[in-house]
Design an enzyme around this catalytic site. Structure first.
Site, short mmCIF file in Angstrom:
data_model
loop_
_atom_site.label_atom_id
_atom_site.label_comp_id
_atom_site.label_asym_id
_atom_site.label_seq_id
_atom_site.Cartn_x
_atom_site.Cartn_y
_atom_site.Cartn_z
N TYR A 72 0.78 -1.15 -0.03
CA TYR A 72 -0.02 -0.06 0.05
C TYR A 72 0.72 1.25 0.11
O TYR A 72 0.61 2.30 -0.65
CB TYR A 72 -0.77 0.07 1.15
N ARG A 75 1.87 1.88 -3.55
CA ARG A 75 1.09 2.40 -4.23
C ARG A 75 0.57 3.85 -4.13
O ARG A 75 0.19 4.63 -4.65
CB ARG A 75 -0.43 1.36 -4.11
N HIS A 120 -15.24 0.52 -3.27
CA HIS A 120 -14.32 -0.18 -2.71
C HIS A 120 -13.31 0.63 -1.94
O HIS A 120 -12.11 0.16 -1.36
CB HIS A 120 -13.18 -0.86 -3.85
N CYS A 128 -8.64 1.36 12.18
CA CYS A 128 -8.07 0.32 13.03
C CYS A 128 -8.82 -0.95 12.60
O CYS A 128 -9.73 -1.38 12.22
CB CYS A 128 -8.84 0.61 14.52
N CYS A 152 -7.29 2.54 20.44
CA CYS A 152 -7.58 1.39 21.32
C CYS A 152 -6.38 0.47 21.38
O CYS A 152 -6.47 -0.70 22.30
CB CYS A 152 -8.71 0.59 20.52
N SER A 192 -12.15 -3.95 -16.05
CA SER A 192 -12.19 -5.35 -16.85
C SER A 192 -13.58 -5.93 -16.50
O SER A 192 -13.81 -7.09 -17.03
CB SER A 192 -11.10 -6.14 -16.12
N GLU A 218 -9.53 -2.39 -24.23
CA GLU A 218 -9.83 -3.64 -24.76
C GLU A 218 -11.21 -4.00 -24.55
O GLU A 218 -11.89 -3.54 -23.81
CB GLU A 218 -8.59 -4.71 -24.19
N ALA A 234 -9.18 5.97 -22.08
CA ALA A 234 -10.22 7.01 -21.59
C ALA A 234 -9.78 8.38 -21.56
O ALA A 234 -10.75 9.59 -21.91
CB ALA A 234 -10.39 6.34 -19.95
C1 BV8 Z 1 -17.75 -9.34 -1.87
C2 BV8 Z 1 -9.97 -2.24 -2.99
C3 BV8 Z 1 -19.31 -10.21 -0.39
C4 BV8 Z 1 -8.53 -2.79 -2.46
C5 BV8 Z 1 -10.77 -4.06 -4.69
C6 BV8 Z 1 -19.96 -12.77 -6.86
C7 BV8 Z 1 -20.48 -11.97 -6.26
C8 BV8 Z 1 -20.11 -11.49 -5.02
C9 BV8 Z 1 -18.61 -11.82 -4.80
C10 BV8 Z 1 -17.87 -12.32 -5.67
C11 BV8 Z 1 -18.43 -12.84 -6.80
N1 BV8 Z 1 -17.76 -13.54 -7.62
C12 BV8 Z 1 -16.47 -13.67 -6.75
C13 BV8 Z 1 -16.56 -12.83 -5.64
C14 BV8 Z 1 -15.44 -12.58 -4.89
C15 BV8 Z 1 -14.87 -11.06 -5.17
C16 BV8 Z 1 -14.54 -11.06 -6.59
O1 BV8 Z 1 -15.21 -10.34 -7.47
N2 BV8 Z 1 -13.65 -11.83 -7.17
C17 BV8 Z 1 -13.25 -11.88 -8.62
C18 BV8 Z 1 -11.87 -10.97 -8.69
C19 BV8 Z 1 -13.30 -13.56 -9.07
N3 BV8 Z 1 -15.40 -9.94 -4.68
C20 BV8 Z 1 -15.31 -9.73 -3.27
O2 BV8 Z 1 -14.68 -10.29 -2.56
C21 BV8 Z 1 -16.09 -8.23 -2.86
N4 BV8 Z 1 -16.67 -8.59 -1.85
O3 BV8 Z 1 -18.19 -10.00 -2.63
O4 BV8 Z 1 -18.45 -9.45 -0.35
C22 BV8 Z 1 -18.58 -11.29 0.43
C23 BV8 Z 1 -18.32 -11.01 1.83
C24 BV8 Z 1 -17.71 -11.93 2.67
C25 BV8 Z 1 -17.51 -13.26 2.37
C26 BV8 Z 1 -17.51 -13.59 0.87
C27 BV8 Z 1 -18.37 -12.57 -0.06
C28 BV8 Z 1 -15.09 -7.17 -2.71
C29 BV8 Z 1 -14.22 -6.94 -3.94
C30 BV8 Z 1 -13.64 -5.54 -3.87
C31 BV8 Z 1 -12.00 -5.85 -3.83
N5 BV8 Z 1 -11.49 -4.59 -3.63
N6 BV8 Z 1 -10.16 -2.64 -4.39
C32 BV8 Z 1 -7.36 -2.03 -3.00
O5 BV8 Z 1 -7.33 -1.31 -4.04
O6 BV8 Z 1 -6.45 -2.66 -2.61
S1 BV8 Z 1 -11.20 -4.43 -6.14
C33 BV8 Z 1 -9.77 -3.95 -7.13
O7 BV8 Z 1 -10.39 -4.34 -8.41
C34 BV8 Z 1 -9.83 -2.36 -7.52
O8 BV8 Z 1 -10.70 -1.58 -6.72
C35 BV8 Z 1 -10.23 -2.43 -9.03
O9 BV8 Z 1 -10.72 -1.03 -9.48
C36 BV8 Z 1 -11.16 -3.51 -8.98
C37 BV8 Z 1 -11.72 -3.87 -10.37
O10 BV8 Z 1 -10.57 -3.73 -11.18
P1 BV8 Z 1 -10.75 -2.84 -12.45
O11 BV8 Z 1 -10.97 -1.48 -11.89
O12 BV8 Z 1 -11.56 -3.39 -13.46
O13 BV8 Z 1 -9.09 -2.92 -12.79
P2 BV8 Z 1 -8.49 -3.90 -13.80
O14 BV8 Z 1 -7.12 -3.74 -13.65
O15 BV8 Z 1 -9.20 -5.31 -13.53
O16 BV8 Z 1 -9.03 -3.25 -15.39
C38 BV8 Z 1 -8.75 -2.06 -15.65
C39 BV8 Z 1 -9.25 -2.00 -17.11
O17 BV8 Z 1 -8.83 -0.87 -17.87
C40 BV8 Z 1 -8.60 -3.09 -18.13
O18 BV8 Z 1 -9.70 -3.80 -19.03
C41 BV8 Z 1 -7.67 -2.19 -19.08
O19 BV8 Z 1 -7.75 -2.88 -20.48
C42 BV8 Z 1 -8.63 -0.85 -19.13
N7 BV8 Z 1 -7.51 -0.02 -19.40
C43 BV8 Z 1 -6.15 0.26 -18.95
N8 BV8 Z 1 -5.79 1.53 -19.13
C44 BV8 Z 1 -6.78 2.33 -19.82
C45 BV8 Z 1 -8.12 1.41 -19.85
N9 BV8 Z 1 -9.09 1.75 -20.52
C46 BV8 Z 1 -9.37 2.77 -20.93
N10 BV8 Z 1 -8.24 3.99 -20.80
C47 BV8 Z 1 -6.97 3.35 -20.55
N11 BV8 Z 1 -6.02 4.22 -20.27
#
Ligand code: BV8
Length: 245
Positions: A72, A75, A120, A128, A152, A192, A218, A234
């Site tokens: 972190y 980042r 997010h 904490c 705490c 994505s 993409e 974007a």
């Molecule tokens: C949860 C904070 C309930 C941390 C992040 C179905 C339903 C519910 C949950 C799930 C489900 N299936 C799976 C799950 C679990 C999981 C999940 O989704 N897993 C996936 C990956 C398989 N979800 C969770 O755990 C969520 N919580 O479900 O709670 C629960 C509760 C208890 C027990 C169980 C379940 C929580 C998800 C939140 C995670 N935290 N961020 C941190 O930042 O450190 S998510 C993280 O990914 C970031 O926030 C990021 O924004 C986010 C999504 O990714 P993207 O933003 O899309 O970024 P990515 O790199 O993937 O893509 C970028 C895109 O931009 C690409 O396509 C690229 O081509 C494009 N690009 C690049 N440059 C440009 C561009 N486009 C235009 N212009 C450019 N210049």
């Protein structure tokens, strides 16, 4: 796609101009041109050996809190040097557009977007880990690492972000669902569309009859839902679409 006279830009711009209640759903690709690393682009340097899915999780923090807070810190320093790009600024010129973002950086806020829902969380502060409620702002250019909670004394301050396996903030989710169901057009920018439940908002908007305009470098999992898909950066496309280009 950097030609404002491109037919696809013209058609999408017309749809946006007709919209009475637009919203925008954004991801890491919106901030990538500002130098903020995305989640799934191949990392560079030492982070390429670590899985962000593991680092951004309670298990990852429990297993190696020092590594997680160093990640972190790296980042945060990267974000401290980042400035809002032309994409953020184009969105800020449209205060009528509700911003639903997965991004934890403060670039939309710094660009001037007031109607902002961060699904997010927010990487610019720590809270904490013992859930006592203590929250403190972080100096992004000189971020603190592992430490006791000053309120705490529980060991372990952590970023105020939603980790994988953690529920999204209830209020933010409710506001995002409401904005999604009420919108007649959703811009889907730089995501994505693989992280849930956030990504489900795109289909929710589409099923509710909203026009879906995707701007991404993409095609993605959301491509089948697009009424308009504009492939490119974007920071180039948003100014053309929103009239600030
Ligand atoms: C949860 C904070 C309930 C941390 C992040 C179905 C339903 C519910 C949950 C799930 C489900 N299936 C799976 C799950 C679990 C999981 C999940 O989704 N897993 C996936 C990956 C398989 N979800 C969770 O755990 C969520 N919580 O479900 O709670 C629960 C509760 C208890 C027990 C169980 C379940 C929580 C998800 C939140 C995670 N935290 N961020 C941190 O930042 O450190 S998510 C993280 O990914 C970031 O926030 C990021 O924004 C986010 C999504 O990714 P993207 O933003 O899309 O970024 P990515 O790199 O993937 O893509 C970028 C895109 O931009 C690409 O396509 C690229 O081509 C494009 N690009 C690049 N440059 C440009 C561009 N486009 C235009 N212009 C450019 N210049």
């Amino acid at each position: 796609m950097n030609d404002p006279h491109d037919e696809r830009i013209i058609l999408a711009s017309r749809a946006i101009a007709k919209s009475q209640n637009p919203c925008c759903f954004s991801g890491a690709g919106l901030s990538a041109p500002s130098g903020v690393g995305t989640f799934r682009d191949p990392g560079d340097g030492w982070w390429s050996r670590h899985d962000p899915m593991k680092l951004a999780s309670p298990d990852g923090f429990a297993e190696d809190p020092e590594l997680v807070m160093k990640w972190y810190a790296a980042r945060r320093i990267q974000m401290a040097h980042a400035q809002p790009n032309a994409g953020h600024l184009a969105l800020a010129c449209r205060p009528d557009i509700i911003q639903i973002t997965q991004n934890t950086d403060d670039l939309l806020k710094r660009a001037g977007c007031d109607r902002l829902i961060q699904l997010h969380g927010d990487i610019t502060s720590d809270r904490c880990h013992g859930n006592c409620g203590h929250v403190e702002h972080v100096d992004m250019s000189n971020p603190s690492l592992n430490r006791y909670c000053p309120a705490c004394s529980v060991w372990g301050m952590r970023p105020t972000v939603t980790w994988f396996g953690e529920s999204l903030p209830t209020a933010a989710w409710a506001l995002a669902e409401e904005a999604t169901l009420n919108c007649d057009l959703m811009l889907v920018v730089g995501t994505s569309a693989v992280v849930y439940p956030a990504a489900a908002l795109i289909e929710l908007a589409s099923r509710a009859g909203a026009t879906i305009v995707i701007i991404n470098s993409e095609s993605t999992a959301a491509t089948p839902l697009a009424d308009h898909e504009l492939i490119g950066s974007a920071e180039e496309i948003l100014p053309m679409l929103l009239g600030s280009g």
